[in-house]
Design a protein around this motif. Structure first.
Motif, PDB file in Angstrom:
ATOM      1  N   UNK B  62       0.675  -0.709   0.075  1.00  0.00           N
ATOM      2  CA  UNK B  62      -0.316   0.122   0.134  1.00  0.00           C
ATOM      3  C   UNK B  62       0.961   1.105   0.059  1.00  0.00           C
ATOM      4  N   UNK B  65       2.418   2.111  -3.095  1.00  0.00           N
ATOM      5  CA  UNK B  65       1.460   2.381  -4.249  1.00  0.00           C
ATOM      6  C   UNK B  65       2.046   4.200  -5.212  1.00  0.00           C
ATOM      7  N   UNK B  66       2.806   4.976  -3.296  1.00  0.00           N
ATOM      8  CA  UNK B  66       2.974   6.146  -3.310  1.00  0.00           C
ATOM      9  C   UNK B  66       3.759   6.457  -4.277  1.00  0.00           C
ATOM     10  N   UNK B  88       0.180  -0.146 -10.393  1.00  0.00           N
ATOM     11  CA  UNK B  88      -0.217   0.166  -9.184  1.00  0.00           C
ATOM     12  C   UNK B  88      -2.049  -0.308  -8.603  1.00  0.00           C
ATOM     13  N   UNK B  92      -1.969  -2.648  -6.099  1.00  0.00           N
ATOM     14  CA  UNK B  92      -3.201  -1.930  -4.297  1.00  0.00           C
ATOM     15  C   UNK B  92      -3.990  -3.647  -4.723  1.00  0.00           C
ATOM     16  N   UNK B 302      -0.879   8.615   3.464  1.00  0.00           N
ATOM     17  CA  UNK B 302      -1.906   6.550   3.764  1.00  0.00           C
ATOM     18  C   UNK B 302      -3.175   7.494   5.557  1.00  0.00           C
TER      19      UNK B 302
END
Lengths: 252, 329
Positions: B62, B65-66, B88, B92, B302
């Motif tokens: 998670x 993904x950033x 991406x 997830x 997040x």
């Protein structure tokens, strides 16, 4: 010769999908739940894929040496033909989902019409896209319902989102002369039919959760079909196009 | 993406004689390569270690993904944009598989995510490095996913069934994206301008060492490894996996026409492996402790997503309840 009239129509379809997809990319890492990260990126992926199909067809008709990437990454905002609705900022999740729903309802009606287009290329792209957009529409509609009839706060936010977006819906029920002619030639989706379908879909869903349906939006100075955009598009393109503009000779 | 430095809470391995009958039966099952399933008895420390490891692994997907999400709005072509979006989206999905696997152990995903947000739970150190150029998207795909795959391929044989099965699914998708990342770099190196080639080398210079750190501390500083290995949660040591990664990656580096930022990197005929320089362990421990370049930004993002989205989740619950009541009426 309808080929020349077809180019702006393909750009309307391609640019709208591309810009909507770009807005969804901005949600990456910010969605309210993991499932939504997945879904927002999934929908965005579908739309950018569809945009590529429309833009590729446009480049063949343009026949000026540009490819789909050149259309996406080297045109200025005055040359973009997307709906004003999709370039609007994401706002909160209510704005994003209502925007998605209003667009999906239009998109679905258009692709339904186009799947029967006399132009086989268009019919093929539309038939494939229609499956994806059926999912998009179901999903965004469900979110408008959840937020519209969820908690007090979610309903307030959904009510607030309506006037933010509603004035841009005039483009979803309007068409220009080219589109009408293309429709008469059996190539474009019939704008009158699209307008009726859009209104029926939106009013039924709003009624299902008692959201007030505003009166039809009226035309104003801006017009995405003529490249007369809101101030939001220029910034969006600056970000999206930065690399190909900064490295014009590069191969990615 | 995976887990580094997982506490087992066990200081010393028990011998079979020291174990209770339950513990002994469990260990014999492990030794016989029989997978442990959710309803089977397991030592509490095994359960807790797995919860820590799988949740750390899920968090890594998670948070991971950033750094890529940072470039998805700026991808330079439609093809590259689509590839990155698909990647991406898969991440997830991997996060979801892993949280599900973790929940079979009785943990709660919201509680574990709250631990991530409060800094109590960790995620892979690699995602605390910034993505500064487009070439980083290729380098992350190739090096970072490459390192993750070396770890995960072994975890397909991990002793806990649900974790092992999640790894099998994840590895298939991950390998595809890793090849795309490498192809992205190869395109820039073979067909790109000098500026693009410089961009690739610069990305490798910045991400090389952090990728090697993804395998965790060296074996002599991995107090938790012995127990994890005995339970067959881990199947190979950190240093073994790191060496495998280097051995398979250096030829790919050469094919690119790039170099590693490591003057000590050299083929050792005698060992049949590449020798390489000392990792900056101070940096590794600082990043793990929260003092890396992007730790604060990653966690803040997040936290904001989950806290800022609370009203959406509450709306979904309220709506579902209303629908249920309507259907019941």
């Amino acid at each position: 010769m309808h080929k020349q009239a077809l180019i702006p129509y393909l750009l309307l379809l391609g640019d709208s999908a591309l810009i909507q997809g770009q807005r969804l990319c901005e949600w990456c890492g910010k969605a309210p739940a993991l499932e939504e990260e997945l879904a927002l990126m999934n929908v965005g992926l579908d739309l950018v894929g569809q945009a590529r199909n429309w833009l590729e067809y446009a480049t063949e008709l343009l026949d000026d040496g540009r490819d789909a990437d050149a259309l996406a990454f080297r045109r200025d905002e005055r040359a973009f033909r997307n709906l004003l609705l999709v370039e609007q900022p994401n706002g909160d999740f209510a704005v994003t989902m209502l925007k998605q729903f209003l667009y999906d309802a239009w998109h679905h009606a258009v692709l339904e019409g186009l799947a029967a287009s006399a132009d086989e290329r268009i019919a093929g792209i539309a038939a494939k896209g229609l499956k994806e957009v059926s999912y998009h529409l179901r999903r965004s509609g469900e979110w408008v319902q959840r937020l519209g009839d969820g908690t007090e706060e979610s309903r307030r936010r959904m009510l607030d989102a309506i006037p933010v977006l509603w004035r841009f819906t005039v483009e979803l029920t309007a068409a220009n002369d080219h589109e009408v002619q293309l429709a008469q030639a059996g190539i474009a989706a019939d704008p009158a039919h699209v307008a009726r379908r859009w209104q029926a879909t939106v009013s039924a869903l709003f009624a299902s959760v008692e959201l007030p349906l505003p009166k039809a939006a009226s035309h104003f100075y801006l017009d995405g079909r003529q490249g007369l955009h809101t101030e939001h598009l220029g910034l969006l393109l600056a970000e999206m196009q930065f690399l190909p503009r900064a490295y014009p000779d590069a191969t990615w | 993406m995976y887990a580094q430095l997982v506490e087992t809470g066990v200081k010393r391995l028990k011998t079979l004689e020291e174990m209770s009958p339950e513990e002994r039966a469990f260990q014999e099952k492990i030794d016989a390569e029989i997978k442990i399933e959710a309803k089977n008895w397991m030592p509490d420390a095994y359960r807790q270690t797995l919860i820590r490891q799988i949740s750390q692994h899920a968090h890594s997907e998670i948070v991971g993904m950033l750094p890529e999400g940072n470039w998805v709005t700026r991808a330079p072509s439609l093809k590259r944009k689509l590839q990155l979006m698909a990647k991406i989206q898969d991440e997830a999905g991997h996060g979801l598989y892993l949280y599900s696997a973790m929940e079979t152990l009785g943990a709660d995903r919201d509680e574990e995510i709250a631990k991530l947000h409060s800094g109590k739970a960790k995620y892979s150190s690699i995602f605390n490095y910034p993505t500064l150029t487009w070439a980083d998207m290729g380098a992350v795909g190739w090096l970072v996913d490459g390192a993750a795959i070396v770890n995960q391929v072994v975890l397909q044989r991990t002793s806990y069934g649900p974790y092992s099965r999640a790894m099998i699914r994840i590895c298939k998708e991950e390998s595809f994206h890793q090849r795309q990342g490498y192809e992205l770099l190869l395109t820039m190196m073979r067909h790109g301008t000098q500026a693009q080639k410089d961009m690739v080398q610069d990305a490798i210079n910045r991400l090389w060492w952090p990728s090697l750190m993804m395998f965790g501390p060296s074996d002599e500083h991995s107090p938790n490894s012995a127990q994890s290995m005995a339970w067959k949660i881990k199947r190979q040591t950190n240093d073994e996996l790191r060496q495998r990664f280097i051995d398979q990656t250096v030829p790919q580096l050469e094919l690119l026409g790039c170099t590693a930022p490591d003057p000590a990197l050299k083929w050792n005929e005698e060992r049949g492996h590449y020798d390489f320089g000392e990792i900056q362990w101070d940096e590794f421990y600082e990043v793990i402790k929260g003092n890396g370049p992007c730790n604060q930004e990653r966690l803040a993002k997040r936290r904001n997503a989950i806290e800022g989205g609370a009203w959406v989740r509450e709306a979904a619950v309220a709506y579902a309840r209303k629908q249920q009541n309507k259907n019941a009426a």
